[in-house]
Design an enzyme around this catalytic site. Structure first.
Site, PDB file in Angstrom:
ATOM      1  N   THR A  19       0.831  -1.207   0.000  1.00 41.37           N
ATOM      2  CA  THR A  19       0.000   0.000   0.000  1.00 41.37           C
ATOM      3  C   THR A  19       0.865   1.257   0.000  1.00 41.37           C
ATOM      4  O   THR A  19       0.378   2.330  -0.332  1.00 41.37           O
ATOM      5  CB  THR A  19      -0.883   0.055   1.269  1.00 41.37           C
ATOM      6  OG1 THR A  19      -0.035  -0.209   2.389  1.00 41.37           O
ATOM      7  CG2 THR A  19      -1.988  -0.982   1.232  1.00 41.37           C
ATOM      8  N   GLY A  95      17.001 -10.849   2.650  1.00 39.78           N
ATOM      9  CA  GLY A  95      16.157 -11.449   1.609  1.00 39.78           C
ATOM     10  C   GLY A  95      14.996 -12.262   2.145  1.00 39.78           C
ATOM     11  O   GLY A  95      14.475 -13.133   1.462  1.00 39.78           O
ATOM     12  N   LEU A  98      12.136  -9.087   5.755  1.00 37.81           N
ATOM     13  CA  LEU A  98      12.203  -8.419   7.062  1.00 37.81           C
ATOM     14  C   LEU A  98      12.818  -7.018   6.952  1.00 37.81           C
ATOM     15  O   LEU A  98      13.376  -6.490   7.909  1.00 37.81           O
ATOM     16  CB  LEU A  98      12.988  -9.288   8.052  1.00 37.81           C
ATOM     17  CG  LEU A  98      12.351 -10.662   8.322  1.00 37.81           C
ATOM     18  CD1 LEU A  98      13.222 -11.494   9.261  1.00 37.81           C
ATOM     19  CD2 LEU A  98      10.946 -10.529   8.903  1.00 37.81           C
ATOM     20  N   SER A 100      15.431  -5.916   5.156  1.00 33.59           N
ATOM     21  CA  SER A 100      16.893  -5.839   5.294  1.00 33.59           C
ATOM     22  C   SER A 100      17.495  -4.743   4.411  1.00 33.59           C
ATOM     23  O   SER A 100      18.388  -4.026   4.866  1.00 33.59           O
ATOM     24  CB  SER A 100      17.543  -7.199   5.003  1.00 33.59           C
ATOM     25  OG  SER A 100      17.122  -7.706   3.771  1.00 33.59           O
ATOM     26  N   ASP A 141       9.878   0.521   4.626  1.00 34.29           N
ATOM     27  CA  ASP A 141      10.961  -0.101   5.396  1.00 34.29           C
ATOM     28  C   ASP A 141      11.857   0.936   6.054  1.00 34.29           C
ATOM     29  O   ASP A 141      12.248   0.803   7.227  1.00 34.29           O
ATOM     30  CB  ASP A 141      11.800  -1.014   4.485  1.00 34.29           C
ATOM     31  CG  ASP A 141      10.940  -2.085   3.842  1.00 34.29           C
ATOM     32  OD1 ASP A 141       9.788  -2.267   4.288  1.00 34.29           O
ATOM     33  OD2 ASP A 141      11.399  -2.724   2.884  1.00 34.29           O
ATOM     34  N   TYR A 188       8.100  -7.664  -7.945  1.00 39.22           N
ATOM     35  CA  TYR A 188       7.741  -6.455  -7.181  1.00 39.22           C
ATOM     36  C   TYR A 188       7.525  -5.241  -8.091  1.00 39.22           C
ATOM     37  O   TYR A 188       6.486  -4.583  -8.037  1.00 39.22           O
ATOM     38  CB  TYR A 188       8.821  -6.162  -6.141  1.00 39.22           C
ATOM     39  CG  TYR A 188       8.478  -4.977  -5.267  1.00 39.22           C
ATOM     40  CD1 TYR A 188       7.667  -5.132  -4.156  1.00 39.22           C
ATOM     41  CD2 TYR A 188       8.949  -3.708  -5.563  1.00 39.22           C
ATOM     42  CE1 TYR A 188       7.334  -4.051  -3.352  1.00 39.22           C
ATOM     43  CE2 TYR A 188       8.623  -2.619  -4.776  1.00 39.22           C
ATOM     44  CZ  TYR A 188       7.815  -2.794  -3.674  1.00 39.22           C
ATOM     45  OH  TYR A 188       7.479  -1.710  -2.892  1.00 39.22           O
TER      46      TYR A 188
HETATM   47  C1  GLA Z   1       8.945  -4.187   0.257  1.00 42.15           C
HETATM   48  C2  GLA Z   1       9.149  -2.725  -0.127  1.00 42.15           C
HETATM   49  C3  GLA Z   1       8.177  -1.835   0.659  1.00 42.15           C
HETATM   50  C4  GLA Z   1       6.729  -2.324   0.560  1.00 42.15           C
HETATM   51  C5  GLA Z   1       6.653  -3.824   0.863  1.00 42.15           C
HETATM   52  C6  GLA Z   1       5.276  -4.393   0.618  1.00 42.15           C
HETATM   53  O1  GLA Z   1       9.338  -4.403   1.577  1.00 42.15           O
HETATM   54  O2  GLA Z   1      10.473  -2.327   0.127  1.00 42.15           O
HETATM   55  O3  GLA Z   1       8.287  -0.514   0.199  1.00 42.15           O
HETATM   56  O4  GLA Z   1       6.168  -2.017  -0.688  1.00 42.15           O
HETATM   57  O5  GLA Z   1       7.589  -4.569   0.080  1.00 42.15           O
HETATM   58  O6  GLA Z   1       4.373  -3.904   1.545  1.00 42.15           O
END
Ligand code: GLA
Length: 317
Positions: A19, A95, A98, A100, A141, A188
């Site tokens: 999101t 990877g 979490l 990283s 993150d 992604y």
């Molecule tokens: C990864 C990306 C974040 C986010 C998540 C999914 O961790 O680095 O920005 O989009 O996936 O919520």
């Protein structure tokens, strides 16, 4: 300052998955697993040392080695041309979903900003550095790693650019799938592109089609789950919160299509072992599952990693 040491935590994301790049709501929690970066000044050049190897260069320049490319990207964002040696270590699994790479860019950015006495917005600098390495990621993150507070989840509103600390009384455990994955080679970026395409079509009044309709449905409902989840935490309703995590996982599996059979199996094992809720954490496509437990409870599974909510980045110069 001649030498600095910084510890940046990883995170689990309790709700609000995929999101952030859609300007939505997220609810991560920083965890007591860290990337630690030590940086020292030297006359010229760059030396980077990690468990994966050593890289030396005469100046900051693009680099094929991913672990060194993050450092170069942070330098570019900070306007540093060299004159330092940097060592990275830590106990945060890489990877596994979490956070990283987020923690790594935060630790590098914070260490170099302190070493060279630069005033910057560290969340945005570290976020833009990760994007420079080829992942079109959102700001989740880096925000979790820098802004978290012990014993609290972090409510992020990406469009408003605001955050709030929400008391979190549960316990968390993580179950990892055997495989690690790199976001840059996963699906992604494609999900981010799909979201942008859905936005464009909605603006121009063009039909979304089945796939984009499912992606948008996930994002809209996931934002709603974050709102409801914050309500549950404030009311002490961990069971209700757990159900929202379960619903989030089903949506990530069926509507957003970022789960894997291994992640689904971990979720099922966690629920059978007594977790109040479980979902994949982070981008998916492999990685780990975050499980919610009642206060004082633990997950009776040999491979469950019990984690504690942590504070954001800290420096120990
Ligand atoms: C990864 C990306 C974040 C986010 C998540 C999914 O961790 O680095 O920005 O989009 O996936 O919520």
């Amino acid at each position: 300052m001649q030498r600095v040491r910084v510890r940046a935590p990883g995170r689990v994301n309790l709700l609000g998955e995929h999101t952030d790049y859609a300007g939505g709501l997220c609810l991560p929690l920083a965890i007591n697993r860290y990337v630690e970066v030590t940086a020292e000044k030297r006359d010229h050049g760059v030396r980077i040392e990690t468990s994966l190897g050593v890289h030396e260069a005469t100046c900051v320049e693009p680099c094929q080695l991913r672990w060194a490319a993050y450092v170069m990207a942070c330098c570019e964002m900070l306007g540093i041309e060299g004159g330092f040696a940097l060592r990275a270590a830590g106990d945060l699994p890489m990877g596994k979903g979490l956070g990283s790479s987020g923690a790594y860019t935060v630790a590098i950015t914070s260490a170099l900003a302190e070493l060279f006495e630069l005033e910057v917005d560290r969340v945005r600098t570290a976020w833009q550095a990760e994007r420079r390495t080829g992942v079109d990621c959102g700001i989740l993150d880096q925000s979790a790693s820098l802004l978290a507070r012990v014993g609290h989840a972090l409510l992020l509103d990406v469009t408003r650019g605001t955050h709030e600390h929400v008391p979190f009384a549960g316990r968390i455990a993580v179950l990892s799938t055997p495989s690690s994955r790199e976001l840059v080679s996963s699906g992604y970026n494609q999900r981010v592109r799909e979201w942008r395409e859905a936005e464009r079509r909605r603006r121009e009044g063009i039909e979304l089609g089945e796939t984009l309709r499912r992606r948008v449905e996930h994002i809209e409902r996931e934002n709603q789950r974050v709102r409801e989840g914050v309500g549950c935490l404030r009311d002490g309703d961990l069971e209700g919160f757990g159900s929202l995590m379960d619903a989030s996982h089903r949506s990530l599996r069926d509507l957003y299509e970022v789960s894997t059979p291994e992640l689904d199996a971990c979720v099922a094992r966690a629920r059978e072992a007594g977790a109040l809720g479980a979902k994949l954490t982070g981008a998916g496509f492999g990685g780990a599952v975050v499980c919610l437990l009642a206060p004082g409870a633990s997950l009776p599974l040999a491979d469950a990693l019990m984690l504690l909510p942590a504070a954001g980045v800290s420096s120990c110069s």
